[in-house]
Design a protein around this motif. Structure first.
Motif, PDB file in Angstrom:
ATOM      1  N   LEU A   8      58.935  43.977  91.952  1.00 37.39           N
ATOM      2  CA  LEU A   8      60.028  44.441  92.808  1.00 37.39           C
ATOM      3  C   LEU A   8      61.344  44.504  92.035  1.00 37.39           C
ATOM      4  N   ARG A   9      61.597  43.484  91.200  1.00 38.05           N
ATOM      5  CA  ARG A   9      62.830  43.474  90.425  1.00 38.05           C
ATOM      6  C   ARG A   9      62.850  44.641  89.430  1.00 38.05           C
ATOM      7  N   THR A  10      61.692  44.927  88.831  1.00 40.38           N
ATOM      8  CA  THR A  10      61.602  46.058  87.918  1.00 40.38           C
ATOM      9  C   THR A  10      61.864  47.365  88.659  1.00 40.38           C
ATOM     10  N   PHE A  11      61.262  47.513  89.829  1.00 42.79           N
ATOM     11  CA  PHE A  11      61.447  48.727  90.628  1.00 42.79           C
ATOM     12  C   PHE A  11      62.916  48.933  90.990  1.00 42.79           C
ATOM     13  N   VAL A  12      63.589  47.887  91.472  1.00 40.04           N
ATOM     14  CA  VAL A  12      64.997  47.995  91.851  1.00 40.04           C
ATOM     15  C   VAL A  12      65.855  48.346  90.634  1.00 40.04           C
ATOM     16  N   THR A  13      65.542  47.767  89.484  1.00 38.07           N
ATOM     17  CA  THR A  13      66.322  48.033  88.273  1.00 38.07           C
ATOM     18  C   THR A  13      66.149  49.481  87.819  1.00 38.07           C
ATOM     19  N   ALA A  22      66.398  52.575  80.291  1.00 39.32           N
ATOM     20  CA  ALA A  22      67.580  51.753  80.559  1.00 39.32           C
ATOM     21  C   ALA A  22      67.195  50.492  81.331  1.00 39.32           C
ATOM     22  N   ALA A  23      66.246  50.610  82.256  1.00 38.25           N
ATOM     23  CA  ALA A  23      65.779  49.442  82.993  1.00 38.25           C
ATOM     24  C   ALA A  23      65.085  48.460  82.058  1.00 38.25           C
ATOM     25  N   ALA A  24      64.289  48.966  81.131  1.00 39.59           N
ATOM     26  CA  ALA A  24      63.613  48.098  80.174  1.00 39.59           C
ATOM     27  C   ALA A  24      64.626  47.315  79.342  1.00 39.59           C
ATOM     28  N   GLN A  25      65.680  47.997  78.932  1.00 39.61           N
ATOM     29  CA  GLN A  25      66.717  47.329  78.137  1.00 39.61           C
ATOM     30  C   GLN A  25      67.434  46.270  78.961  1.00 39.61           C
ATOM     31  N   ALA A  26      67.735  46.581  80.212  1.00 36.19           N
ATOM     32  CA  ALA A  26      68.443  45.635  81.075  1.00 36.19           C
ATOM     33  C   ALA A  26      67.600  44.399  81.365  1.00 36.19           C
ATOM     34  N   LEU A  27      66.284  44.585  81.483  1.00 35.13           N
ATOM     35  CA  LEU A  27      65.395  43.482  81.836  1.00 35.13           C
ATOM     36  C   LEU A  27      64.849  42.747  80.619  1.00 35.13           C
ATOM     37  N   LEU A  65      63.287  49.950  98.863  1.00 38.92           N
ATOM     38  CA  LEU A  65      64.550  49.382  98.391  1.00 38.92           C
ATOM     39  C   LEU A  65      65.267  48.622  99.505  1.00 38.92           C
ATOM     40  N   GLU A  66      65.168  49.128 100.738  1.00 34.64           N
ATOM     41  CA  GLU A  66      65.817  48.452 101.859  1.00 34.64           C
ATOM     42  C   GLU A  66      65.276  47.040 102.036  1.00 34.64           C
ATOM     43  N   HIS A  67      63.994  46.849 101.737  1.00 32.52           N
ATOM     44  CA  HIS A  67      63.388  45.517 101.850  1.00 32.52           C
ATOM     45  C   HIS A  67      63.557  44.707 100.572  1.00 32.52           C
ATOM     46  N   ALA A  68      63.452  45.382  99.428  1.00 33.23           N
ATOM     47  CA  ALA A  68      63.404  44.670  98.154  1.00 33.23           C
ATOM     48  C   ALA A  68      64.708  43.967  97.821  1.00 33.23           C
ATOM     49  N   ARG A  69      65.840  44.621  98.066  1.00 27.78           N
ATOM     50  CA  ARG A  69      67.122  44.016  97.680  1.00 27.78           C
ATOM     51  C   ARG A  69      67.363  42.688  98.389  1.00 27.78           C
ATOM     52  N   PRO A  70      67.264  42.614  99.724  1.00 24.10           N
ATOM     53  CA  PRO A  70      67.477  41.309 100.367  1.00 24.10           C
ATOM     54  C   PRO A  70      66.398  40.286 100.009  1.00 24.10           C
ATOM     55  N   LEU A  71      65.156  40.741  99.785  1.00 26.26           N
ATOM     56  CA  LEU A  71      64.101  39.801  99.396  1.00 26.26           C
ATOM     57  C   LEU A  71      64.411  39.152  98.047  1.00 26.26           C
ATOM     58  N   LEU A  72      64.823  39.946  97.087  1.00 31.10           N
ATOM     59  CA  LEU A  72      65.139  39.411  95.767  1.00 31.10           C
ATOM     60  C   LEU A  72      66.367  38.507  95.814  1.00 31.10           C
TER      61      LEU A  72
END
Length: 296
Positions: A8-13, A22-27, A65-72
């Motif tokens: 989920l964190r990867t997906f949101v990023t 860019a997501a790979a670099q950030a994570l 995304l609506e679910h993932a952000r508050p879950l994380l």
């Protein structure tokens, strides 16, 4: 394989960066690992979540995304809450504050807290309301100072603050900021409903969010003439003075702004409210700050 927080964190990023690389670099992952996380998540949910060229959420992705952000955020908050019990930081007072919440009483209390405890490591970060709340939830800050426009008896509507303790620290009239030459600048008071058709600056991190004004006025108005991103209230006031649109501020904070007139809103009875938010297990510096604010 069932979805997990890492996926989920990867997906949101990826969705935020609009890029796998860019997501790979950030994570700190390889691009291959990021692709594998997304593929596994799409296989589990049996739906494409991202288009590839360009990278953007699909309809199913937007819903996730609506679910993932508050879950994380809740997972990060749980981790930080447990960490506070294991490793309290009694010598630190890290404050995250929205610009409109930094009233004279609040800033005096912060300065006094540091003066009375010379060994205290104190810091202040000015940011948006949501970012301030998130900083406390995740352990990056010890307290959040937030503000907003609400009915006199209502708490601030703050997303994600369910597990924090809120303390009201200030309440004063809310004023609309007008250019000095504005036709309404000569009024002594204004009704909020009379301003619904005006041109407004959308500055959610530097002024009362327009959604709060719509709710208070029970109106679909308050159309956006100009969008302002950031927390610099001086820059916002200069835009108002130049005629880019209207905004709001606490009446006391707006008294000496050049080129502007501040007119209090008296109907409905809506106020500029300031609250301090802290974890359920606050450190001693936080409790001392709370006591200073209660006595202010």
């Amino acid at each position: 394989m069932c979805m997990n927080s890492q996926q989920l964190r990867t997906f949101v990023t990826v969705a935020d960066h609009r890029s796998f690389s860019a997501a790979a670099q950030a994570l700190g992952y390889t691009q291959s690992a990021v692709s594998q996380h997304i593929a596994a998540l799409e296989a589990d949910l049996e739906a494409p979540l991202l288009t590839r060229r360009p990278v953007a959420p699909t309809e199913a992705g937007e819903r996730l995304l609506e679910h993932a952000r508050p879950l994380l955020l809740r997972l990060d908050a749980a981790r930080a809450d447990v960490a506070r019990l294991r490793r309290p930081r009694p010598g630190r007072l890290a404050v995250a504050g929205a610009p409109g919440a930094l009233t004279p009483a609040v800033t005096r209390a912060l300065a006094r807290a540091r003066t009375e405890s010379p060994q205290l490591v104190a810091s202040m970060r000015v940011c948006g309301r949501g970012e301030a709340v998130q900083a406390v939830l995740t352990g990056a800050a010890d307290v959040a100072l937030v503000d907003g426009a609400v009915a006199a008896t209502d708490p601030l509507p703050l997303s994600g603050a369910d597990f924090l303790t809120a303390l009201p620290v200030g309440e004063e009239p809310l004023a609309v900021l007008l250019p000095a030459a504005h036709p309404l600048a000569g009024r002594t008071t204004l009704r909020l409903a009379d301003l619904a058709a005006a041109r407004w600056i959308d500055a959610p991190d530097a002024a009362a969010p327009l959604a709060q004004l719509r709710s208070a006025a029970q109106s679909d108005g308050f159309g956006v003439q100009f969008t302002y991103t950031g927390t610099d209230t001086r820059g916002l006031s200069l835009l108002v003075a130049a005629g880019a649109g209207l905004t709001t501020a606490a009446l006391s904070a707006a008294a000496d702004l050049p080129g502007l007139t501040a007119v209090p809103i008296t109907e409905p009875r809506i106020v500029h409210r300031t609250e301090l938010l802290h974890p359920r297990t606050p450190t001693s510096p936080v409790l001392e700050l709370v006591e200073l604010l209660r006595r202010a």
